[in-house]
Design a protein around this motif. Structure first.
Motif, mmCIF file in Angstrom:
data_model
loop_
_atom_site.group_PDB
_atom_site.id
_atom_site.type_symbol
_atom_site.label_atom_id
_atom_site.label_comp_id
_atom_site.label_asym_id
_atom_site.label_seq_id
_atom_site.Cartn_x
_atom_site.Cartn_y
_atom_site.Cartn_z
ATOM 1 N N SER A 2 -0.991 -4.098 -16.898
ATOM 2 C CA SER A 2 -0.842 -3.107 -17.953
ATOM 3 C C SER A 2 0.402 -2.290 -17.735
ATOM 4 O O SER A 2 0.919 -2.609 -16.502
ATOM 5 C CB SER A 2 -1.982 -2.187 -18.335
ATOM 6 N N TRP A 3 0.777 -1.099 -18.422
ATOM 7 C CA TRP A 3 1.527 -0.320 -17.875
ATOM 8 C C TRP A 3 1.368 0.891 -17.317
ATOM 9 O O TRP A 3 2.133 1.399 -16.669
ATOM 10 C CB TRP A 3 2.437 0.252 -19.298
ATOM 11 N N LYS A 4 -0.056 0.911 -16.768
ATOM 12 C CA LYS A 4 -0.520 1.984 -16.125
ATOM 13 C C LYS A 4 -0.010 2.347 -14.616
ATOM 14 O O LYS A 4 0.369 3.248 -14.291
ATOM 15 C CB LYS A 4 -1.878 2.089 -16.155
ATOM 16 N N GLY A 5 0.178 1.067 -13.831
ATOM 17 C CA GLY A 5 0.754 0.992 -12.487
ATOM 18 C C GLY A 5 1.994 1.517 -12.470
ATOM 19 O O GLY A 5 2.347 2.798 -11.839
ATOM 20 N N PRO A 6 2.579 0.903 -13.193
ATOM 21 C CA PRO A 6 4.196 1.294 -12.996
ATOM 22 C C PRO A 6 4.318 2.572 -13.839
ATOM 23 O O PRO A 6 5.314 3.416 -13.348
ATOM 24 C CB PRO A 6 4.833 0.193 -14.280
ATOM 25 N N ALA A 77 9.007 -4.192 -4.324
ATOM 26 C CA ALA A 77 9.735 -3.563 -3.341
ATOM 27 C C ALA A 77 9.467 -2.235 -3.568
ATOM 28 O O ALA A 77 9.395 -1.481 -2.675
ATOM 29 C CB ALA A 77 11.131 -4.222 -3.189
ATOM 30 N N VAL A 78 9.886 -1.742 -4.686
ATOM 31 C CA VAL A 78 9.721 -0.327 -5.069
ATOM 32 C C VAL A 78 8.105 0.333 -4.720
ATOM 33 O O VAL A 78 8.290 1.485 -4.236
ATOM 34 C CB VAL A 78 10.213 0.131 -6.272
ATOM 35 N N VAL A 79 7.364 -0.554 -5.177
ATOM 36 C CA VAL A 79 6.023 0.140 -4.971
ATOM 37 C C VAL A 79 5.612 0.160 -3.424
ATOM 38 O O VAL A 79 5.368 1.077 -2.862
ATOM 39 C CB VAL A 79 5.038 -0.843 -5.433
ATOM 40 N N THR A 80 5.750 -0.879 -2.664
ATOM 41 C CA THR A 80 5.574 -0.766 -1.177
ATOM 42 C C THR A 80 6.630 0.186 -0.456
ATOM 43 O O THR A 80 6.464 0.883 0.552
ATOM 44 C CB THR A 80 5.936 -2.167 -0.530
ATOM 45 N N GLY A 81 8.027 0.231 -0.757
ATOM 46 C CA GLY A 81 8.868 1.242 -0.340
ATOM 47 C C GLY A 81 8.725 2.488 -0.716
ATOM 48 O O GLY A 81 8.773 3.433 0.301
ATOM 49 N N LEU A 82 8.064 2.899 -1.549
ATOM 50 C CA LEU A 82 7.634 4.256 -1.915
ATOM 51 C C LEU A 82 6.531 4.582 -1.107
ATOM 52 O O LEU A 82 6.223 6.003 -0.643
ATOM 53 C CB LEU A 82 7.378 4.603 -3.357
ATOM 54 N N GLU A 83 5.544 3.742 -0.880
ATOM 55 C CA GLU A 83 4.526 4.017 -0.037
ATOM 56 C C GLU A 83 4.835 4.276 1.473
ATOM 57 O O GLU A 83 4.604 5.370 2.056
ATOM 58 C CB GLU A 83 3.440 2.828 0.119
ATOM 59 N N ALA A 84 5.894 3.408 1.911
ATOM 60 C CA ALA A 84 6.613 3.766 3.011
ATOM 61 C C ALA A 84 7.368 5.086 3.315
ATOM 62 O O ALA A 84 7.345 5.614 4.110
ATOM 63 C CB ALA A 84 7.500 2.503 3.443
ATOM 64 N N ALA A 114 1.470 5.326 -5.883
ATOM 65 C CA ALA A 114 1.956 4.257 -5.527
ATOM 66 C C ALA A 114 0.679 3.347 -5.233
ATOM 67 O O ALA A 114 0.609 2.146 -5.275
ATOM 68 C CB ALA A 114 2.658 4.264 -4.072
ATOM 69 N N LEU A 115 -0.283 3.539 -4.683
ATOM 70 C CA LEU A 115 -1.776 3.093 -4.437
ATOM 71 C C LEU A 115 -2.311 2.672 -5.855
ATOM 72 O O LEU A 115 -2.829 1.708 -5.823
ATOM 73 C CB LEU A 115 -2.591 3.981 -3.906
ATOM 74 N N MET A 116 -2.135 3.483 -6.700
ATOM 75 C CA MET A 116 -2.503 2.943 -8.098
ATOM 76 C C MET A 116 -1.978 1.776 -8.871
ATOM 77 O O MET A 116 -2.499 0.794 -9.144
ATOM 78 C CB MET A 116 -2.729 4.052 -9.237
ATOM 79 N N ALA A 117 -0.593 2.056 -8.387
ATOM 80 C CA ALA A 117 0.273 0.542 -8.820
ATOM 81 C C ALA A 117 -0.044 -0.633 -7.932
ATOM 82 O O ALA A 117 -0.144 -1.902 -8.586
ATOM 83 C CB ALA A 117 1.968 1.070 -8.610
ATOM 84 N N ARG A 118 -0.319 -0.371 -6.525
ATOM 85 C CA ARG A 118 -0.690 -1.316 -5.777
ATOM 86 C C ARG A 118 -2.080 -2.210 -6.160
ATOM 87 O O ARG A 118 -2.407 -3.275 -6.331
ATOM 88 C CB ARG A 118 -0.640 -0.801 -4.454
ATOM 89 N N ARG A 119 -3.048 -1.099 -6.620
ATOM 90 C CA ARG A 119 -4.543 -1.680 -7.287
ATOM 91 C C ARG A 119 -4.385 -2.411 -8.316
ATOM 92 O O ARG A 119 -4.784 -3.420 -8.371
ATOM 93 C CB ARG A 119 -5.356 -0.534 -7.118
ATOM 94 N N GLU A 120 -3.489 -2.017 -9.118
ATOM 95 C CA GLU A 120 -3.348 -2.941 -10.328
ATOM 96 C C GLU A 120 -2.840 -4.124 -10.106
ATOM 97 O O GLU A 120 -3.175 -5.109 -10.776
ATOM 98 C CB GLU A 120 -2.324 -2.050 -11.357
ATOM 99 N N LEU A 121 -1.882 -4.310 -9.186
ATOM 100 C CA LEU A 121 -1.132 -5.557 -8.981
ATOM 101 C C LEU A 121 -2.375 -6.471 -8.112
ATOM 102 O O LEU A 121 -2.570 -7.551 -8.523
ATOM 103 C CB LEU A 121 -0.064 -5.339 -7.945
#
Length: 162
Positions: A2-6, A77-84, A114-121
């Protein structure tokens, strides 16, 4: 996907970077005072320009995340980069023994986005890997430096025209 994570990631980034843009000049001033490296000083205009430029990258990545159902290497990359990036705020504040730009919203805003985006993935079978984190650092660190350099250049050109 869905669009929720992004959307959560981009919304968290916006809130986080508003704080960063407001506070970055003062944080840089304190760093200049401690190090004597005058080139680290930035103006408020440079801060906002840099945030706007990196925002284009984050927005494009989030859009690609939606359109690729989470398979976009750029989005991952942006999801994990923003976590970092959250960790970099914490380390900077510990190193400077006080507040640094962005640390106030890193844990309560940026990390949950970022974690919400990760969980959706993960839910959609697109688990993030260590390679995505390496790609995130390899994308966002140079992008931040380029955006800061471009902001400095844009500010100089603008000042010269005035």
């Amino acid at each position: 996907m869905s669009w929720k994570g992004p959307t959560a990631l981009f919304a968290a980034w916006i809130i986080h970077d508003i704080e960063e843009a407001f506070a970055f000049p003062a944080s840089c001033d304190r760093l200049v005072d401690r190090t004597g490296v005058e080139q680290l000083r930035i103006t408020p205009q440079q801060s906002w320009i840099a945030v706007g430029l990196i925002g284009i990258l984050v927005a494009v990545a989030c859009g690609r995340g939606v359109h690729s159902a989470g398979k976009s290497a750029m989005y991952r990359a942006v999801v994990t980069g923003l976590e970092a990036h959250v960790v970099t705020h914490l380390v900077a504040s510990v190193a400077q023994r006080g507040y640094t730009a962005g640390v106030a919203t890193a844990l309560p805003i940026m990390l949950p986005g970022a974690l919400m985006a990760r969980r959706e993935l993960q839910r959609d079978g697109c688990e993030l890997r260590f390679r995505d984190t390496v790609n995130g650092v390899a994308l966002l660190l140079p992008a931040a430096l380029v955006c800061q350099g471009a902001a400095r250049l844009i500010r100089r050109v603008s000042a010269a025209k005035s």
